[in-house]
Design a protein around this motif. Structure first.
Motif, short mmCIF file in Angstrom:
data_model
loop_
_atom_site.label_atom_id
_atom_site.label_comp_id
_atom_site.label_asym_id
_atom_site.label_seq_id
_atom_site.Cartn_x
_atom_site.Cartn_y
_atom_site.Cartn_z
N PRO A 184 0.80 -1.23 0.00
CA PRO A 184 0.00 0.00 0.00
C PRO A 184 0.83 1.27 0.00
CG PRO A 184 -0.92 -1.59 1.53
CD PRO A 184 0.39 -2.16 1.08
N GLY A 185 1.95 1.27 0.73
CA GLY A 185 2.83 2.44 0.72
C GLY A 185 3.48 2.65 -0.63
N VAL A 186 3.91 1.53 -1.27
CA VAL A 186 4.50 1.62 -2.60
C VAL A 186 3.46 2.13 -3.60
CG1 VAL A 186 5.59 0.33 -4.47
CG2 VAL A 186 6.15 -0.21 -2.10
N LEU A 187 2.22 1.65 -3.47
CA LEU A 187 1.15 2.10 -4.36
C LEU A 187 0.88 3.59 -4.18
CD1 LEU A 187 -1.25 1.71 -6.27
CD2 LEU A 187 -2.61 1.01 -4.30
N SER A 188 0.79 4.04 -2.93
CA SER A 188 0.54 5.46 -2.68
C SER A 188 1.66 6.32 -3.25
CB SER A 188 0.42 5.70 -1.17
OG SER A 188 -0.65 4.96 -0.63
N ASN A 251 -4.68 1.83 -9.16
CA ASN A 251 -5.07 1.63 -7.77
C ASN A 251 -5.92 0.37 -7.61
OD1 ASN A 251 -5.40 2.29 -5.01
ND2 ASN A 251 -7.35 3.26 -5.43
N ARG A 252 -6.89 0.19 -8.49
CA ARG A 252 -7.76 -0.99 -8.39
C ARG A 252 -6.99 -2.27 -8.69
NH1 ARG A 252 -13.51 0.88 -11.20
NH2 ARG A 252 -14.08 2.42 -9.60
N LEU A 253 -6.09 -2.22 -9.68
CA LEU A 253 -5.32 -3.41 -10.04
C LEU A 253 -4.43 -3.86 -8.89
CD1 LEU A 253 -4.33 -5.47 -12.15
CD2 LEU A 253 -2.66 -3.76 -12.90
N VAL A 254 -3.68 -2.93 -8.32
CA VAL A 254 -2.74 -3.28 -7.26
C VAL A 254 -3.49 -3.68 -5.99
CG1 VAL A 254 -0.85 -2.43 -5.83
CG2 VAL A 254 -0.95 -1.82 -8.25
N GLU A 255 -4.59 -2.99 -5.68
CA GLU A 255 -5.36 -3.35 -4.48
C GLU A 255 -5.93 -4.76 -4.60
OE1 GLU A 255 -8.32 -0.50 -3.56
OE2 GLU A 255 -6.94 0.80 -2.47
N ALA A 256 -6.41 -5.12 -5.80
CA ALA A 256 -6.95 -6.47 -5.98
C ALA A 256 -5.87 -7.52 -5.79
CB ALA A 256 -7.57 -6.60 -7.37
#
Length: 263
Positions: A184-188, A251-256
């Motif tokens: 999540p930190g990398v995504l943000s 965001n949706r891809l990485v969260e999934a």
């Protein structure tokens, strides 16, 4: 303060434009958006903007995650020293940093002087896409390090110790325990870096030169050089919508994938 300027820009983008009198209030046209959709010139600029932004986000994710992991494992006072080093670029104007990189990457710069001294010869870096990538990575790296470091502070060290006690190697602990939890930190950080890179103006304008255009420099040219505010507003709105589309999709891809990885 946010919606009113965006709304006025959107209205301006639908106004007709006359070279003699400028924008025509009260008119409605889709010509500017059709021009952007049909002209290969704008397609190339948007493609260059997004692949440079994606590359900068990828480099910052790799380097920034490594820096954050090292930072989280350091003891005082070295942690504070390294954190200050990471945040130091934010204390200097982006224009000053751009001029500094132009001096380093120029034909008579430090890098070319070293390459010449070891027999490789001069390499053209200034006013190229790679000069923009290098400078953007330097500018955007703190925006990646801080979210990842914040995520690392929430990890329980006992979880890593438990994995090590069960026979996992340090690399396996990093890959199977640490990295999934800091995703999540990398995504943000990646979303922030990508968005700021795609809308960056000073770095592409100073290190890319007049021939290497990105979307922000096109908007600047349309507003201040061509005085075609309506087309400039349309380009800015297309950039905003495209940027939001890329960020939401990523965001949706990485969260999934994160949900599946963490069960």
């Amino acid at each position: 303060m946010l919606l009113v300027p965006l709304g006025l820009t959107a209205l301006l983008s639908f106004n007709a434009f006359d070279a003699a009198t400028g924008a025509q209030p009260g008119t409605f046209t889709l010509d500017h958006y059709l021009q952007i959709a049909r002209d290969d010139y704008y397609h190339g600029i948007f493609w260059r903007t997004f692949w440079i932004s994606a590359l900068v986000a990828l480099i910052c994710a790799v380097v920034g995650t490594a820096e954050a992991i090292v930072l989280s494992r350091m003891s005082q006072p070295w942690r504070s020293v390294l954190l200050l080093v990471v945040l130091a670029p934010l204390l200097v104007s982006v224009v000053v940093r751009a001029f500094g990189w132009s001096m380093l990457l120029g034909p008579e710069g430090v890098l070319n002087t070293v390459l010449q001294a070891i027999g490789i010869g001069r390499v053209r870096l200034l006013y190229t896409e790679w000069a923009v990538v290098i400078a953007l990575v330097h500018v955007m790296l703190p925006f990646m390090v801080i979210p990842v470091w914040t995520a690392l502070q929430k990890l329980d060290p006992q979880v890593e110790n438990a994995a090590l006690s069960l026979g996992a190697s340090p690399f396996t602990v990093l890959r199977r325990v640490v990295l999934p939890q800091v995703t999540p930190g990398v995504l943000s950080g990646s979303l922030i870096v990508f968005g700021l890179s795609a809308s960056s103006f000073a770095i592409p304008g100073l290190l890319g030169g007049r021939r290497l255009k990105m979307v922000a420099t096109i908007v600047y040219d349309e507003y201040l050089h061509e005085l075609n505010w309506t087309l400039g507003a349309a380009v800015a709105l297309v950039l905003l919508v495209a940027n939001l589309g890329v960020l939401v999709s990523l965001n949706r891809l990485v969260e999934a994938r994160t949900r599946r990885a963490l069960g």
